[in-house]
Design a protein around this motif. Sequence first.
Motif: not given
Lengths: 463, 459
Positions: A297-303, A378-385
């Motif tokens: 996804p192009l945006y992550s979910l901090l909200d 296994n390791l997700p990228s920053l800010g995204q599950p």
Amino acid sequence: MPRELITVQVGQCGNQIGLRFWDLVLREHARHNKDSVFDESMSSFFRNVEIKRGNPINIPVGDGRNSLQNLKARAVIVDMEEGVINQMLKSELGELFDQKHFIKDVSGAGNNWAHGFNYYGPKYEETLMENFRKTVEDCDSLQGFFMMHSLGGGTGSGVGSYILGLLKEAYPEVYRFTTSIFPSNDDDVITSPYNSILSLNELRKQADCVLPVDNQALLNIIQTIQAPLAGKGAGITEGKTKEEKPFDKMNNIIAHLLANITCSMRFEGPLNVDLNEITMNLVPYPDQHFLLASMAPLYSLLDLKLQARGVDQMFKDILTDQHQLLCVSPLRHRYTALGLIIRGDVAFTDVAKNIKKIKSDIDMIYWNKEGFKYGLCNLPSLGQPYSALCLSNNTGVRSVFSSLQGRFDKLYRRKAHLHHYTEYIEVSLFEEASTSTSDLIAQYLELENVKEPSFIPRLLPLI
Amino acid sequence: MPREIITLQIGQCGNQIGMEFWKQLCKEHGISADGILEEFATHGDDRKDVFFYQADDEHYIPRAVLIDLEPRVINMIQNSPYSALYNPENYFHAKDGAGNCWAAGYYGGERLQEELLEMIEREADGSESLEGFVMLHSIAGGTGSGLGSFLLEVLNDRFPKKLIQTYSVFPNQLESGASDTVVQPYNSLLTLKRLTMFSDCVVVLDNTALDRIAVDRLKLVNPNMSQINTLVSTVMSASTTTLRYPGYMNNDLVGLLASLIPTPRCHFLMTGYTPLTIERQVSAVRKTTVLDVMRRLLQTKNIMVSASTKKGCYMSILNIIQGEVDATQIHKSLQRIRERKLARFIPWGPASIQVALSKKSPYVETAHKVSGLMLANHTNIYALFDRVLKQYDKLKKRNAFLENYKKEKDFEIEEFDYSKEVVEQLVDEYKAAEKADYGSWGNDDGKDEEMYKLSLIHI
């Protein structure tokens, strides 16, 4: 001892992307590497040096438990004017770079491919080769060169193309990957079509794999993200540096692209994908090494108010026009091969299920209906599950080439601005580049139009 | 007389399966993760020395050689809790990887053959009476297929009298499936030739079927790779139980295989296992009787290969039943199966199911009283090879993706044609085995051959 990658940042655009890329990679490793030891995953991009009285000594990875002293990036930085490089050195990441690996000049290439290719290239050939030799020596087992540059300007396109040629000759077995920024339709540089077509010719010959990116597509993505979020969630477009300069958001997307491609080499996963596996599986014929990239996804979910988009949605998104990094509608063209690099906590039966769905949605060439390659890290990228990167060999890239060629023809027919180029190169090079591009477009067109031959039953023999 | 077996794990897939296999074996024999025998296991009468040997300090070490052309997976094993188990001299990894290219794996192996052979010979010398090798690998990638093929050829040369069994993971090939490598037809074809010519027995593990079983049978919501590999390790450990828990029969590998393989080239076995559970998840515990187990083993949905057993016939079946079993029940079950004609056999040979009883490990608790493994030689396995040939044809006709193979200097493009010939002949042989006149197949009687070809055209 994972395989090292040397990044080559050429020109203003290349260096600005590079800065965002190093920022992202540092943050990624910082999150993964809590004990700050210099482990093997860091050694893909960084060197660990001890600075004793001004003489940096390389500390090898060893058993992967040496502590971090000073990190230096495995990068070669080239620019023909000093502005951007000086900014880099003054920034927070300035210490990451080794001054000795900088190749710079003062006046710049003036948006002139020929100036870059035929003047600055040969002028700095020795220094460049010396620099490369040193960076390659510091590597245990070099896997590839990653070049970041734009095609519309002078240095990135001209000097960049020249460097590709040098690398192919000096290190033929090492993969040469490039991330080339194609000029958008309303580009600020008038001669960008010339620069792009001339570089395209070189990219076709010298590079192993090209990931074309379009400024227009990146702008569209940013506008799509900004609208609903309006500053709420951080996204993959957010960097760490507080003052965001105009192109920073776009460059962050590209930085994510590069980080995701190499994630399998640096972090573990059940199904690993190397750079050479990418070329092996996605490039059927040597000329057609231009891969369409898209990310979701192009945006992550901090909200928390925003619903988490499911894994299935991610796979659907990755084929849509809005998520491509090039202004191409991939579903309207034909796929020759499709590769997926998936990061994070995604079960591979989910992947299998979604690949089946994708198979039925897209037009895959008849002789490679099962042409999928996927990798799991296994390791997700920053800010995204979890996230997916899709690299595909799609005939739609020809539309980008065609439109570039159209703009090129408009200028060339009038011989406009030509005299700047003929100072350094022959006119025949223009002709060669133009035919080469038409050839490439024709190849892709042929693949798009080929139909499965129908089975003509043979006559039964009369016995 | 211990008949030792050396395990060779090659490539990412091979090493990941291998890891699960040794975990399972350690559990069954009561060996802890660093090779020390647990207190509750010191009085066992199981034969550990088939797969393990003891170091000077009572530490059990697997007879395994772990090979890969890139360091990541082996590093993962070395950082796992079982790292102290393996002999540290038996790890081998190069730096470059094979990049999913069979040629890179094969010639990479050739360049490294000294070191590899040195490791293998050291293990072989350390065994009193080596029976053979078991190779774990996949056939669709680069290292498992390429280096695996090279090792098959070399082992045949150096150890001609030793058995070579392979557990080969076949890729997901169905039209509706998700393949994970684009060039798998090329790699698979080239490896199949070596599997046919240089291996004595191939146990086919099909990713398509394993996926299906994980989702349908185990009802796992999101199985990860390690749970699927546990399925594989269950099958592998079950197929070696008669070697490790000695009984009155079938105490060595060659005995097991002799009854399963009538003709040397038809040595591709399919497996089935029931009841299937993953640790800590017990799907409704049913009453398991021998007849139950044997009947379920013949059902397509429990078979770990995606070729249908409804077409074609069985050449031979071996059922290894573990648990509390009454020998008379077996006789009754076999009778029932014959009455109901649940399995169709070849017309030219004995139509019987062999049953081997074996003990279970006393240290592993299972929810079921009886469990069974089936090893079968079925003619319809050629369907898998057929699929590989078809996909290969499509790609090769367009000469697509050949650049990387050509990059290896020693690789000749004709290698593809030779391999294709071998695999086509194999398919023909399996097809012929379904007929009653298989005994005269392959005789150099020109007339028969012509009639055979003509009959094909008319189909």
